[in-house]
Design a protein around this motif. Structure first.
Motif, PDB file in Angstrom:
ATOM      1  N   ASP A  46       0.871  -1.175   0.000  1.00 57.74           N
ATOM      2  CA  ASP A  46       0.000   0.000   0.000  1.00 57.74           C
ATOM      3  C   ASP A  46       0.914   1.232   0.000  1.00 57.74           C
ATOM      4  N   PRO A  47       1.254   1.734  -1.201  1.00 55.07           N
ATOM      5  CA  PRO A  47       2.273   2.792  -1.254  1.00 55.07           C
ATOM      6  C   PRO A  47       1.720   4.179  -0.945  1.00 55.07           C
ATOM      7  N   THR A  48       1.120   4.328   0.239  1.00 56.59           N
ATOM      8  CA  THR A  48       0.620   5.639   0.658  1.00 56.59           C
ATOM      9  C   THR A  48       1.257   5.997   2.000  1.00 56.59           C
ATOM     10  N   PHE A  49       2.489   5.567   2.243  1.00 51.57           N
ATOM     11  CA  PHE A  49       3.074   5.651   3.582  1.00 51.57           C
ATOM     12  C   PHE A  49       4.532   6.103   3.502  1.00 51.57           C
ATOM     13  N   ALA A  50       4.760   7.305   2.930  1.00 54.31           N
ATOM     14  CA  ALA A  50       6.121   7.828   2.838  1.00 54.31           C
ATOM     15  C   ALA A  50       6.667   8.058   4.243  1.00 54.31           C
ATOM     16  N   PRO A  51       7.955   7.778   4.513  1.00 51.68           N
ATOM     17  CA  PRO A  51       8.987   7.336   3.584  1.00 51.68           C
ATOM     18  C   PRO A  51       9.089   5.812   3.434  1.00 51.68           C
ATOM     19  N   PHE A  52       8.194   5.065   4.073  1.00 52.93           N
ATOM     20  CA  PHE A  52       8.297   3.604   3.998  1.00 52.93           C
ATOM     21  C   PHE A  52       8.005   3.097   2.583  1.00 52.93           C
ATOM     22  N   GLU A  53       6.823   3.524   2.038  1.00 52.02           N
ATOM     23  CA  GLU A  53       6.520   3.164   0.652  1.00 52.02           C
ATOM     24  C   GLU A  53       5.560   4.192   0.080  1.00 52.02           C
ATOM     25  N   TYR A  54       5.854   4.658  -1.112  1.00 50.59           N
ATOM     26  CA  TYR A  54       4.991   5.624  -1.785  1.00 50.59           C
ATOM     27  C   TYR A  54       5.269   5.547  -3.279  1.00 50.59           C
ATOM     28  N   THR A  55       4.545   6.356  -4.067  1.00 51.45           N
ATOM     29  CA  THR A  55       4.790   6.349  -5.509  1.00 51.45           C
ATOM     30  C   THR A  55       5.451   7.654  -5.896  1.00 51.45           C
ATOM     31  N   ASP A  56       6.380   7.611  -6.835  1.00 60.92           N
ATOM     32  CA  ASP A  56       6.986   8.859  -7.312  1.00 60.92           C
ATOM     33  C   ASP A  56       6.095   9.434  -8.412  1.00 60.92           C
ATOM     34  N   ALA A  57       6.510  10.579  -8.971  1.00 62.28           N
ATOM     35  CA  ALA A  57       5.640  11.289  -9.913  1.00 62.28           C
ATOM     36  C   ALA A  57       5.313  10.440 -11.139  1.00 62.28           C
ATOM     37  N   SER A  58       6.196   9.505 -11.499  1.00 64.86           N
ATOM     38  CA  SER A  58       5.880   8.705 -12.682  1.00 64.86           C
ATOM     39  C   SER A  58       5.194   7.384 -12.332  1.00 64.86           C
ATOM     40  N   GLY A  59       4.797   7.254 -11.058  1.00 62.16           N
ATOM     41  CA  GLY A  59       4.013   6.078 -10.691  1.00 62.16           C
ATOM     42  C   GLY A  59       4.832   4.883 -10.234  1.00 62.16           C
ATOM     43  N   ASN A  60       6.155   5.037 -10.133  1.00 65.96           N
ATOM     44  CA  ASN A  60       6.974   3.925  -9.629  1.00 65.96           C
ATOM     45  C   ASN A  60       6.816   3.805  -8.123  1.00 65.96           C
ATOM     46  N   ILE A  61       6.874   2.570  -7.635  1.00 63.57           N
ATOM     47  CA  ILE A  61       6.765   2.354  -6.200  1.00 63.57           C
ATOM     48  C   ILE A  61       8.152   2.499  -5.592  1.00 63.57           C
ATOM     49  N   VAL A  62       8.306   3.476  -4.710  1.00 63.03           N
ATOM     50  CA  VAL A  62       9.609   3.779  -4.128  1.00 63.03           C
ATOM     51  C   VAL A  62       9.480   3.878  -2.612  1.00 63.03           C
ATOM     52  N   GLY A  63      10.620   4.094  -1.931  1.00 60.35           N
ATOM     53  CA  GLY A  63      10.627   4.209  -0.484  1.00 60.35           C
ATOM     54  C   GLY A  63      11.565   3.193   0.133  1.00 60.35           C
ATOM     55  N   PHE A  64      11.578   3.161   1.460  1.00 54.79           N
ATOM     56  CA  PHE A  64      12.507   2.291   2.173  1.00 54.79           C
ATOM     57  C   PHE A  64      12.247   0.802   1.898  1.00 54.79           C
ATOM     58  N   ASP A  65      10.997   0.372   2.100  1.00 51.07           N
ATOM     59  CA  ASP A  65      10.701  -1.054   1.935  1.00 51.07           C
ATOM     60  C   ASP A  65      10.987  -1.551   0.512  1.00 51.07           C
ATOM     61  N   PRO A  66      10.515  -0.820  -0.528  1.00 45.82           N
ATOM     62  CA  PRO A  66      10.851  -1.263  -1.888  1.00 45.82           C
ATOM     63  C   PRO A  66      12.357  -1.314  -2.134  1.00 45.82           C
ATOM     64  N   ALA A  67      13.112  -0.347  -1.545  1.00 48.43           N
ATOM     65  CA  ALA A  67      14.573  -0.349  -1.729  1.00 48.43           C
ATOM     66  C   ALA A  67      15.180  -1.620  -1.140  1.00 48.43           C
ATOM     67  N   VAL A  68      14.715  -1.990   0.071  1.00 48.07           N
ATOM     68  CA  VAL A  68      15.242  -3.204   0.705  1.00 48.07           C
ATOM     69  C   VAL A  68      14.794  -4.434  -0.087  1.00 48.07           C
ATOM     70  N   LEU A  69      13.523  -4.432  -0.486  1.00 49.84           N
ATOM     71  CA  LEU A  69      12.974  -5.593  -1.192  1.00 49.84           C
ATOM     72  C   LEU A  69      13.714  -5.850  -2.506  1.00 49.84           C
ATOM     73  N   GLU A  70      14.092  -4.759  -3.197  1.00 54.72           N
ATOM     74  CA  GLU A  70      14.826  -4.944  -4.451  1.00 54.72           C
ATOM     75  C   GLU A  70      16.124  -5.718  -4.210  1.00 54.72           C
ATOM     76  N   LEU A  71      16.827  -5.359  -3.115  1.00 56.52           N
ATOM     77  CA  LEU A  71      18.068  -6.070  -2.794  1.00 56.52           C
ATOM     78  C   LEU A  71      17.779  -7.525  -2.428  1.00 56.52           C
ATOM     79  N   VAL A  72      16.698  -7.727  -1.674  1.00 58.13           N
ATOM     80  CA  VAL A  72      16.324  -9.082  -1.261  1.00 58.13           C
ATOM     81  C   VAL A  72      15.993  -9.936  -2.498  1.00 58.13           C
ATOM     82  N   ALA A  73      15.189  -9.356  -3.410  1.00 60.43           N
ATOM     83  CA  ALA A  73      14.790 -10.089  -4.622  1.00 60.43           C
ATOM     84  C   ALA A  73      16.012 -10.418  -5.471  1.00 60.43           C
ATOM     85  N   GLU A  74      16.929  -9.449  -5.541  1.00 63.56           N
ATOM     86  CA  GLU A  74      18.162  -9.666  -6.293  1.00 63.56           C
ATOM     87  C   GLU A  74      18.933 -10.848  -5.705  1.00 63.56           C
ATOM     88  N   GLY A  75      19.022 -10.868  -4.366  1.00 62.91           N
ATOM     89  CA  GLY A  75      19.726 -11.957  -3.677  1.00 62.91           C
ATOM     90  C   GLY A  75      19.075 -13.305  -3.943  1.00 62.91           C
TER      91      GLY A  75
END
Lengths: 282, 220
Positions: A46-75
């Motif tokens: 639910d990306p309505t919770f900056a800085p944990f998770e939110y959407t940037d102007a182009s609609g990408n899901i960004v924030g702390f949790d997505p940043a960590v998750l990207e590293l986790v998914a990569e691993g």
């Protein structure tokens, strides 16, 4: 012919729906194997919770949790498939198995831990009290200071629970309770505060700090309330292997110091996070 | 006060949401019309089982909140092995919900088709199916068009509920923008204007159909 087929078809459709609803979830294949096979994990957020998770102007899901998750998914060698949804659908959906996990910031709570599995904490948080600048009616953060005032909170969240606890305390002392207005998003709590419908807002301090930065209005944090809570992600209780795989990645990020860097980047502080025994006793 | 720049910046996301809302409305309306028509026919067909099936369906759908129905369908689908199909779940739930109301709208209209016409149709040797298709349903649809239009504007405005089952429609798209900017006014007004535009389209289509039917069957 047609006359007979139509009722039959409708009866079949309704019967199938009935069976689907009444069945308990079958012991489905281990989610981790599924994810590996698909090369993708289905993640509710639910990306309505900056800085944990939110959407940037182009609609990408960004924030702390997505940043960590990207590293986790990569691993884990898989991709992320986000299922974007309102907060109130996330825990029920996880229990029903509508997705593999949620990476929305969840406060680790005992009642939640009874229904879902938490990953090891990725962050910590504490609730804060936000008031209109210089509004001395909200004099402090003790239950007695807040007695009889109106507060806006996000429904079914940690801050709501803290204030409900305050109300029990106030009632025992024979004092007026805090009147709670429970809404769906952080922004709605702020709108209620600015419109004068409530006297204060209770939410995670990191979130409140982001609000103050983003808005030009005169707002201030009075202080913090309630216990500090760990923030984790959630998995279905039937998927211990997925939970373990996520934990392995998160712990590796902790040990490499990468997680602490992300804490600094998104929150400006670092947290000391346990890898076991992090579920509160009550 | 109204900062157009905020709307311009948010427009790509809002437009995407508006497109989802439009698709959801059209698809759910189709489900609603089909299910509602079948259900009304079942209820009036004289088949006992069909009658009760339709009655149970209408009572269940009218008697429970749409939000609960959305949860049941969305969380029920994984049990059938269907996952990540949020849009499908929303179409089914909203369509089935609205179909119950369409059943009742059409039932009233069917009962108002003059008895003499049905007798006439039987007299010329129409089968039951021809009777429904050629005599009863066309008239029932024409007379219930205003009520159906009403029902489908309600359906349109129920679509924001789909956001709790992972459909990023117009209202939730607006919330996503507001959650970043914390400036609700312009976004909410824009979202509201888009709904108004959609409803105007819907009622325009309905008016056109009304006058076409009126000419074709020279009713009025």
């Amino acid at each position: 012919m047609t006359r007979r087929v139509i009722p039959l078809l409708s009866a079949a459709a309704i019967a199938i729906a009935g069976v689907a609803v009444s069945l308990s979830p079958p012991a489905h294949a281990e989610a981790l194997d599924d994810i590996k096979a698909r090369g993708k994990m289905l993640v509710a957020i639910d990306p309505t919770f900056a800085p944990f998770e939110y959407t940037d102007a182009s609609g990408n899901i960004v924030g702390f949790d997505p940043a960590v998750l990207e590293l986790v998914a990569e691993g884990m060698g898989v991709e992320i498939d986000y299922q974007v949804m309102g907060f109130s659908g996330i825990i029920p959906g996880l229990i029903a198995g509508s997705f593999d996990l949620t990476a929305t910031a969840l406060a680790v709570r005992k009642e939640r831990a009874e229904r879902i599995d938490f990953t090891v904490p990725v962050a910590a948080g504490v609730s804060g009290i936000l008031r209109r600048g210089g509004d001395t009616k909200v004099a402090g953060t003790a239950p007695a200071d807040l007695s009889g005032l109106k507060a806006a909170v996000k429904a079914t969240t940690q801050p709501e629970q803290v204030l409900q606890g305050f109300n029990e305390e106030l009632e025992q002392k024979g004092m007026k309770p805090i009147e709670l207005l429970s809404v769906e998003t952080v922004e709605q709590t702020i709108a209620a505060l600015m419109a004068g419908r409530v006297d204060f807002v209770a939410d995670d301090v990191a979130v409140l700090a982001t609000v103050i930065k983003a808005r030009s209005d005169d707002l201030e944090i009075v202080g913090t309330v309630g216990p500090s809570v760990y923030i984790s992600w959630g998995t279905n209780k039937d998927d211990p292997a997925l939970n373990a795989a996520l934990n392995e990645q998160i712990i590796a990020l902790k040990e490499s110091g990468r997680l602490a860097e992300l804490h600094m980047e998104y929150f400006g502080v670092t947290f000391d996070l346990p890898n076991e025994n992090f579920i509160p006793a009550e | 006060m109204f900062d157009v720049a905020r709307v311009v910046e948010a427009w790509p996301l809002l437009a995407k949401g508006a497109w989802v809302t439009a698709q959801l409305t059209v698809a759910a309306t189709a489900v609603s019309l089909i299910v509602g028509t079948l259900s009304a026919m079942l209820q009036l067909s004289g088949l006992r089982a069909g009658y009760w099936l339709s009655r149970v369906y209408v009572s269940a759908m009218r008697g429970t909140p749409l939000l609960v129905q959305l949860f049941v369908v969305f969380f029920g689908l994984p049990l059938l092995g269907i996952r990540g199909e949020a849009f499908l779940a929303a179409v089914i739930a909203i369509g089935l919900n609205s179909g119950a109301f369409v059943t009742e709208i059409l039932r009233a209209a069917v009962l108002n088709v003059p008895r003499g016409q049905i007798e006439a149709a039987e007299a010329v040797g129409m089968s039951r199916w021809q009777l429904w298709r050629r005599t009863i349903l066309p008239q029932a649809f024409v007379t219930s068009l205003p009520a159906l239009t009403n029902e489908f504007t309600i359906l349109l405005k129920a679509t924001p509920l789909a956001s709790v089952v992972a459909v990023t429609e117009l209202t939730y798209a607006g919330q996503l923008v507001i959650a970043r900017t914390f400036e609700p006014t312009e976004i909410l007004l824009t979202v509201a204007a888009v709904y108004v535009a959609f409803v105007l389209c819907l009622s325009q289509v309905s008016r056109r159909m009304e006058s076409r039917f009126a000419r074709r069957w020279s009713i009025q």
